[in-house]
Design an enzyme around this catalytic site. Sequence first.
Site, PDB file in Angstrom:
ATOM      1  N   HIS A  47     -81.650  25.447   1.189  1.00 15.99           N
ATOM      2  CA  HIS A  47     -81.871  24.004   1.161  1.00 15.99           C
ATOM      3  C   HIS A  47     -82.145  23.461   2.553  1.00 15.99           C
ATOM      4  CE1 HIS A  47     -77.390  24.267   1.682  1.00 15.99           C
ATOM      5  NE2 HIS A  47     -77.583  23.268   2.514  1.00 15.99           N
ATOM      6  N   HIS A  81     -80.034  20.042   9.040  1.00 20.28           N
ATOM      7  CA  HIS A  81     -79.908  21.499   9.079  1.00 20.28           C
ATOM      8  C   HIS A  81     -80.817  22.165   8.058  1.00 20.28           C
ATOM      9  CE1 HIS A  81     -76.907  20.547   5.893  1.00 20.28           C
ATOM     10  NE2 HIS A  81     -77.181  21.751   5.416  1.00 20.28           N
ATOM     11  N   GLU A 107     -77.576  26.844   8.652  1.00 22.84           N
ATOM     12  CA  GLU A 107     -76.450  27.213   7.786  1.00 22.84           C
ATOM     13  C   GLU A 107     -76.822  28.529   7.106  1.00 22.84           C
ATOM     14  OE1 GLU A 107     -75.693  24.237   4.799  1.00 22.84           O
ATOM     15  OE2 GLU A 107     -74.407  25.567   3.602  1.00 22.84           O
TER      16      GLU A 107
HETATM   17 CO    CO Z   1     -76.084  22.503   3.729  1.00 27.13          CO
END
Ligand code: CO
Length: 135
Positions: A10, A82, A131
Site C-alpha cells: 500500500h 510511506h 514499511e
Molecule cells: Co502502512
Amino acid sequence: MMAGGVRLSHVGIAVPDLEAAMAHFAARLGVAPGPVRVNEAQGVRLVQFDLGNACVELLSPLTDQSPVAAFLARNPRGGLHHLALGSADLDADLGAHEAAGVRVLGPPGVNVFGKRMAFLHPADMLGVLIELEGD
Ligand code: CO
C-alpha cells in the site's frame, strides 16, 4: 535484496481530516473505503481503499505524540507518508537490509491487519519511509 521477491502492499497518505479525506477519495476513485481502524501503538486512525493490485491507506494522528502528527506539522495539508512493501520473509529481509547498513526503526510490530511489520529509515531509502509488511 528481498528474499522472496517484493510487491507493493500500500501507499500511505497522511491527512489532517480522515473523514473528509475518505469521502473525497471515495468519490474521486469510485472505490468504497474499508473500515476505519485504530492503531494505538502507532497513534493513528487509518482506512484503506483496496484497488485490487495494491491499497491506498489514509492515516491521521490519534494523538499529538503520533509521528503522523509531526509529519502534519511539517506538511499541514498532508501528503505522501510511506510506501509499504510486502515481504514473504520479514525477518530475513530486515536482517539483509540491516546488514547492508539500512536502519530499521525499532523491532517489528503488528499492524491493524494482524501482519508483522517494521519501518526502514527514510534517510537510507531515497528519502522515503518504507514499511516492510510480512505476509
Ligand atoms: Co502502512
